[in-house]
Write a protein that holds these residues in place. Structure first.
Motif, PDB file in Angstrom:
ATOM      1  N   ALA A 568       0.844  -1.190   0.000  1.00  0.00           N
ATOM      2  CA  ALA A 568       0.000   0.000   0.000  1.00  0.00           C
ATOM      3  C   ALA A 568       0.884   1.246   0.000  1.00  0.00           C
ATOM      4  O   ALA A 568       2.009   1.231   0.518  1.00  0.00           O
ATOM      5  N   PRO A 569       0.427   2.366  -0.580  1.00  0.00           N
ATOM      6  CA  PRO A 569       1.261   3.578  -0.651  1.00  0.00           C
ATOM      7  C   PRO A 569       1.553   4.143   0.733  1.00  0.00           C
ATOM      8  O   PRO A 569       0.657   4.267   1.574  1.00  0.00           O
ATOM      9  N   HIS A 570       2.812   4.533   0.952  1.00  0.00           N
ATOM     10  CA  HIS A 570       3.218   4.974   2.285  1.00  0.00           C
ATOM     11  C   HIS A 570       4.522   5.756   2.229  1.00  0.00           C
ATOM     12  O   HIS A 570       5.281   5.670   1.260  1.00  0.00           O
ATOM     13  N   LEU A 571       4.781   6.490   3.321  1.00  0.00           N
ATOM     14  CA  LEU A 571       6.071   7.132   3.589  1.00  0.00           C
ATOM     15  C   LEU A 571       6.714   6.432   4.770  1.00  0.00           C
ATOM     16  O   LEU A 571       6.039   6.079   5.738  1.00  0.00           O
ATOM     17  N   HIS A 572       8.034   6.256   4.687  1.00  0.00           N
ATOM     18  CA  HIS A 572       8.793   5.679   5.797  1.00  0.00           C
ATOM     19  C   HIS A 572       9.376   6.784   6.674  1.00  0.00           C
ATOM     20  O   HIS A 572       9.829   7.822   6.170  1.00  0.00           O
ATOM     21  N   PHE A 573       9.409   6.511   8.007  1.00  0.00           N
ATOM     22  CA  PHE A 573      10.057   7.413   8.960  1.00  0.00           C
ATOM     23  C   PHE A 573      10.860   6.594   9.964  1.00  0.00           C
ATOM     24  O   PHE A 573      10.392   5.552  10.435  1.00  0.00           O
ATOM     25  N   LEU A 574      12.064   7.100  10.262  1.00  0.00           N
ATOM     26  CA  LEU A 574      12.892   6.547  11.333  1.00  0.00           C
ATOM     27  C   LEU A 574      13.299   7.716  12.220  1.00  0.00           C
ATOM     28  O   LEU A 574      13.981   8.638  11.764  1.00  0.00           O
ATOM     29  N   ILE A 575      12.848   7.676  13.490  1.00  0.00           N
ATOM     30  CA  ILE A 575      13.033   8.817  14.384  1.00  0.00           C
ATOM     31  C   ILE A 575      13.924   8.411  15.550  1.00  0.00           C
ATOM     32  O   ILE A 575      13.647   7.414  16.242  1.00  0.00           O
ATOM     33  N   ASN A 576      14.968   9.181  15.776  1.00  0.00           N
ATOM     34  CA  ASN A 576      15.878   8.969  16.907  1.00  0.00           C
ATOM     35  C   ASN A 576      16.033  10.279  17.668  1.00  0.00           C
ATOM     36  O   ASN A 576      16.236  11.345  17.055  1.00  0.00           O
ATOM     37  N   ALA A 577      15.948  10.188  18.993  1.00  0.00           N
ATOM     38  CA  ALA A 577      16.142  11.373  19.830  1.00  0.00           C
ATOM     39  C   ALA A 577      16.738  10.939  21.154  1.00  0.00           C
ATOM     40  O   ALA A 577      16.353   9.893  21.698  1.00  0.00           O
ATOM     41  N   PRO A 578      17.684  11.695  21.704  1.00  0.00           N
ATOM     42  CA  PRO A 578      18.288  11.324  22.991  1.00  0.00           C
ATOM     43  C   PRO A 578      17.225  11.191  24.083  1.00  0.00           C
ATOM     44  O   PRO A 578      16.352  12.060  24.232  1.00  0.00           O
ATOM     45  N   GLY A 579      17.303  10.092  24.837  1.00  0.00           N
ATOM     46  CA  GLY A 579      16.359   9.870  25.924  1.00  0.00           C
ATOM     47  C   GLY A 579      15.055   9.228  25.501  1.00  0.00           C
ATOM     48  O   GLY A 579      14.177   9.002  26.345  1.00  0.00           O
ATOM     49  N   TYR A 580      14.935   8.914  24.200  1.00  0.00           N
ATOM     50  CA  TYR A 580      13.691   8.327  23.702  1.00  0.00           C
ATOM     51  C   TYR A 580      13.987   7.041  22.938  1.00  0.00           C
ATOM     52  O   TYR A 580      15.075   6.864  22.380  1.00  0.00           O
ATOM     53  N   GLN A 581      13.005   6.159  22.899  1.00  0.00           N
ATOM     54  CA  GLN A 581      13.149   4.940  22.118  1.00  0.00           C
ATOM     55  C   GLN A 581      13.076   5.276  20.624  1.00  0.00           C
ATOM     56  O   GLN A 581      12.250   6.104  20.214  1.00  0.00           O
ATOM     57  N   PRO A 582      13.912   4.659  19.801  1.00  0.00           N
ATOM     58  CA  PRO A 582      13.788   4.878  18.355  1.00  0.00           C
ATOM     59  C   PRO A 582      12.407   4.433  17.869  1.00  0.00           C
ATOM     60  O   PRO A 582      11.817   3.485  18.404  1.00  0.00           O
ATOM     61  N   LEU A 583      11.903   5.105  16.864  1.00  0.00           N
ATOM     62  CA  LEU A 583      10.625   4.726  16.263  1.00  0.00           C
ATOM     63  C   LEU A 583      10.816   4.506  14.771  1.00  0.00           C
ATOM     64  O   LEU A 583      11.231   5.417  14.052  1.00  0.00           O
ATOM     65  N   VAL A 584      10.553   3.301  14.314  1.00  0.00           N
ATOM     66  CA  VAL A 584      10.514   2.979  12.895  1.00  0.00           C
ATOM     67  C   VAL A 584       9.046   2.826  12.533  1.00  0.00           C
ATOM     68  O   VAL A 584       8.335   2.014  13.130  1.00  0.00           O
ATOM     69  N   THR A 585       8.579   3.612  11.566  1.00  0.00           N
ATOM     70  CA  THR A 585       7.154   3.543  11.264  1.00  0.00           C
ATOM     71  C   THR A 585       6.896   3.962   9.824  1.00  0.00           C
ATOM     72  O   THR A 585       7.824   4.331   9.076  1.00  0.00           O
ATOM     73  N   GLN A 586       5.630   3.899   9.429  1.00  0.00           N
ATOM     74  CA  GLN A 586       5.200   4.278   8.091  1.00  0.00           C
ATOM     75  C   GLN A 586       3.857   4.985   8.210  1.00  0.00           C
ATOM     76  O   GLN A 586       3.068   4.673   9.108  1.00  0.00           O
ATOM     77  N   LEU A 587       3.589   5.923   7.312  1.00  0.00           N
ATOM     78  CA  LEU A 587       2.277   6.556   7.216  1.00  0.00           C
ATOM     79  C   LEU A 587       1.654   6.180   5.885  1.00  0.00           C
ATOM     80  O   LEU A 587       2.273   6.368   4.824  1.00  0.00           O
ATOM     81  N   PHE A 588       0.435   5.632   5.937  1.00  0.00           N
ATOM     82  CA  PHE A 588      -0.239   5.118   4.748  1.00  0.00           C
ATOM     83  C   PHE A 588      -1.280   6.117   4.250  1.00  0.00           C
ATOM     84  O   PHE A 588      -1.972   6.774   5.046  1.00  0.00           O
ATOM     85  N   VAL A 589      -1.407   6.203   2.943  1.00  0.00           N
ATOM     86  CA  VAL A 589      -2.325   7.152   2.318  1.00  0.00           C
ATOM     87  C   VAL A 589      -3.749   6.623   2.436  1.00  0.00           C
ATOM     88  O   VAL A 589      -4.090   5.574   1.858  1.00  0.00           O
ATOM     89  N   ARG A 590      -4.575   7.351   3.203  1.00  0.00           N
ATOM     90  CA  ARG A 590      -5.962   6.925   3.345  1.00  0.00           C
ATOM     91  C   ARG A 590      -6.638   6.871   1.968  1.00  0.00           C
ATOM     92  O   ARG A 590      -6.503   7.778   1.150  1.00  0.00           O
TER      93      ARG A 590
END
Length: 647
Positions: A568-590
């Motif tokens: 399905a169509p989507h954007l990928h994101f990988l978020i890293n910040a000090p003091g936070y858990q990394p987040l690997v995720t995707q946003l799908f086009v409704r």
């Protein structure tokens, strides 16, 4: 559709090492001020520990608990209750002391705190079996269920290996009969299967090393799960037979369960094929009844009623009470069938398995597992052990042939050959089998106040080029313009500054830059850093559905089973910040393709989660940064909530 009714047990359970120290607090929690301690002479060492723990709460003791809970013993204990105005019962030991506590509680309505030292499991059931005039009678009532159970793994370390084995198989019997009970439900099924698998793992380990605290803990946890199953459903032929043999002929309780269980399973197998198949899978064997018999034999447990002291002349006498009263059992009871079952159990015959042509390979599996004993990493050793048992069980259950195994080896070999720095066939395999999503859910589903995670996918490239806010990462590629306004906050909504956010996506034709050799440099991928308000913005293009690479072995697998290769169509994101858990995720086009449909017709890698489907809102006219756009453009406005690192 399966209909069921599930009632959760109200018992309070404490589990751990050294938890016996909390017994006084638990008694006090029940309002106790005058405690009676129940035990038996072999348990004097443990009773002494409880005396110290209970201190001034203890007003009396009774150490006469006996096997099969004779009514005359209960009457003597009742005199102690009355004489000392007892207001709480604390029992330490196995099924005998637990049975005595239950017998007293159902007559007095006194609260119970049970401290098990075996794996009997009866401490979490509302069931009581009492013996009077050579006949054992079982009843069930909410008043029988103990209020609190304190499991202390340390108390099981001194349990002799022989008693550990029979007590553990007794627990196994609870789980087995729960799986073919008409009262079972999905919760009970899951608990019972986990108990079966855990007992199959831990019982040989306890036999080989009785001081193995981890194995003891797993076995004790399994006994709790199995006992909970026993308390939630009606038991069948196995428990009826064992109560008859124990109450009428005085056979030892746990040992009788150990001998009889595989034979009752063999009797019921034709009418409970699904349950037996699930039990076999949990055990890692091709046939459940023979698998249990072989497990008992492997750990040195008893396999013959004759060896337990039952006279051959008593076999016919045991048939009548077992067959005379109706009770739930998957297979209709017949006197001849029960007589044959008892004869096999008396002689110690190995049941005839459903797959007699399959050899017993448990010794081979055990030898491979034992070869990991030198692995210094406990977690690595645990993972390898379970992997081997699972793979061996898979091969055995499916009667795997050499050509089939060679085909599997060839598949993996080809996956290795086609893998490159920009093409990861093994990740594709993991994704399309749903394993990536399983691991993702296990690792990242425990923070409900944060944005859901999603799989990384095979097209992530470490170290993407840094980009300024408001820049266009499309690199001139055609497509519907997309303005993304992204915020990153903590779980409470506070902006997270200096978060590093990697973004990557496909082009309008569904290809990533690494799939397009004519492109110079990375496009549609970049690294941003959030500002003081936790915000970042950028231009790109609306992502499109696309096929995962299907020109290799994974693609042929999908084709063979009638599945498409599209995501399905989507954007990928990988978020890293000090003091936070990394987040690997995707946003799908409704509204995008492959978000809905039948199994196998949705997203090819099972990566879609409902809260990650969001609006890519169509717009025309002025854009947020004043960029001139002719015609439609899209707006993505989304806030990611990321979890703090555990301290």
């Amino acid at each position: 559709m399966r209909s069921f009714v599930h009632t959760a047990s109200p018992s309070r359970v404490l589990f751990g090492a050294g938890t016996v120290r909390q017994v006084a607090a638990e008694a006090d929690r029940l309002g106790a001020s005058r405690v009676l301690l129940l035990s038996s002479p072999p348990l004097e060492k443990y009773a002494a520990r409880l005396r110290d723990v209970l201190g001034g709460l203890l007003v009396a003791e009774f150490d006469g608990a006996a096997m099969h809970t004779p009514v005359e013993v209960t009457e003597r204990a009742l005199d102690v209750v009355r004489d000392h105005r007892v207001d709480c019962l604390v029992a330490i030991g196995g099924g005998s002391t637990t049975g005595l506590a239950k017998a007293l509680a159902v007559r007095t309505d006194l609260p119970q705190v049970i401290v098990p030292t075996t794996y009997a499991g009866s401490e979490v059931t509302p069931v009581l079996g009492e013996t009077e005039d050579g006949r054992k009678v079982t009843r069930s009532s909410p008043a029988i269920l103990p209020e609190t159970v304190v499991y202390d793994v340390d108390l099981t370390l001194g349990l002799p290996a022989t008693m550990s084995i029979t007590s553990g198989v007794n627990a196994l019997a609870h789980a087995v009969e729960a799986l073919y009970s008409p009262d079972a439900d999905p919760v009970i099924d899951a608990m019972a299967l986990e108990a079966v698998a855990a007992i199959a793992r831990s019982l040989p380990a306890v036999h080989d090393d009785p001081s193995d605290a981890e194995a003891r803990a797993e076995l004790l946890k399994a006994a709790w799960l199995a006992g909970t199953c026993l308390g939630a459903v009606g038991m069948g032929l196995h428990h009826k037979l064992c109560h008859t043999l124990g109450g009428t002929f005085g056979l030892p309780h746990a040992e009788t369960h150990t001998v009889v269980l595989p034979h009752v399973m063999a009797y019921n197998a034709p009418a409970a094929a699904d349950a037996m198949e699930r039990i076999a899978r949990a055990l890692g064997v091709p046939d459940a009844p023979t698998g249990v018999f072989d497990l008992v034999r492997r750990v040195g447990g008893p396999t013959s009623l004759r060896d337990l002291g039952m006279a051959e002349g008593d076999l016919d006498r045991a048939v009548e009470p077992a067959a005379s009263q109706p009770y739930p059992n998957p297979r209709e009871l017949s006197r001849d069938g029960i007589a044959d079952l008892l004869r096999d159990a008396w002689e110690g015959r190995r049941p005839t398995g459903a797959a007699p042509s399959v050899p017993d390979l448990s010794a081979l599996t055990d030898e491979v597992v034992a070869s990991f004993d030198g692995y210094a990493d406990p977690r690595g050793r645990e993972l390898l052990t379970d992997l081997v048992r699972t793979l061996h069980g898979y091969a055995i259950r499916n009667d795997l042939t050499p050509p089939e195994w060679q085909r599997a080896i060839g598949f993996l070999t080809e996956a290795g050959h086609i893998t490159t720095g920009t093409r990861q066939e093994f990740i594709l395999l993991s994704d399309t089998l749903g394993v990536s999503s399983v691991v993702d859910a296990l690792a990242n589903s425990r923070t409900p106040d944060t944005t859901s995670s999603a799989i990384l996918g095979p097209f992530y490239v470490a170290g993407p080029p840094a980009a300024e806010h408001g820049s266009d990462i499309a690199g001139g590629l055609s497509g519907t313009p997309l303005w993304s306004d992204i915020r990153v906050t903590g779980p409470e909504g506070k902006p997270v500054a200096e978060a590093v956010v990697d973004v990557w996506q496909s082009n309008e034709d569904g290809f990533y830059d690494v799939q397009l050799p004519d492109l110079e440099g990375p496009v549609l991928r970049a690294r941003f850093t959030t500002d003081a308000g936790g915000r970042l913005t950028f231009w790109s293009i609306l992502p499109s559905e696309y096929p995962i690479p299907d020109d290799g072995p994974v693609g042929r697998m999908l084709s063979a089973v009638g599945r498409h290769p599209y995501r399905a169509p989507h954007l990928h994101f990988l978020i890293n910040a000090p003091g936070y858990q990394p987040l690997v995720t995707q946003l799908f086009v409704r509204g995008g393709a492959y978000l809905d449909g039948a199994p196998g017709q949705r997203d090819a890698v099972f990566g879609v989660k409902d809260d990650l489907i969001t609006d890519f809102t169509p717009r025309t006219g002025p854009t947020p940064d004043g960029r001139p756009v002719d015609g439609e453009w899209r707006l993505l406005d989304f806030t990611f909530r990321i979890a703090r690192l555990a301290r």
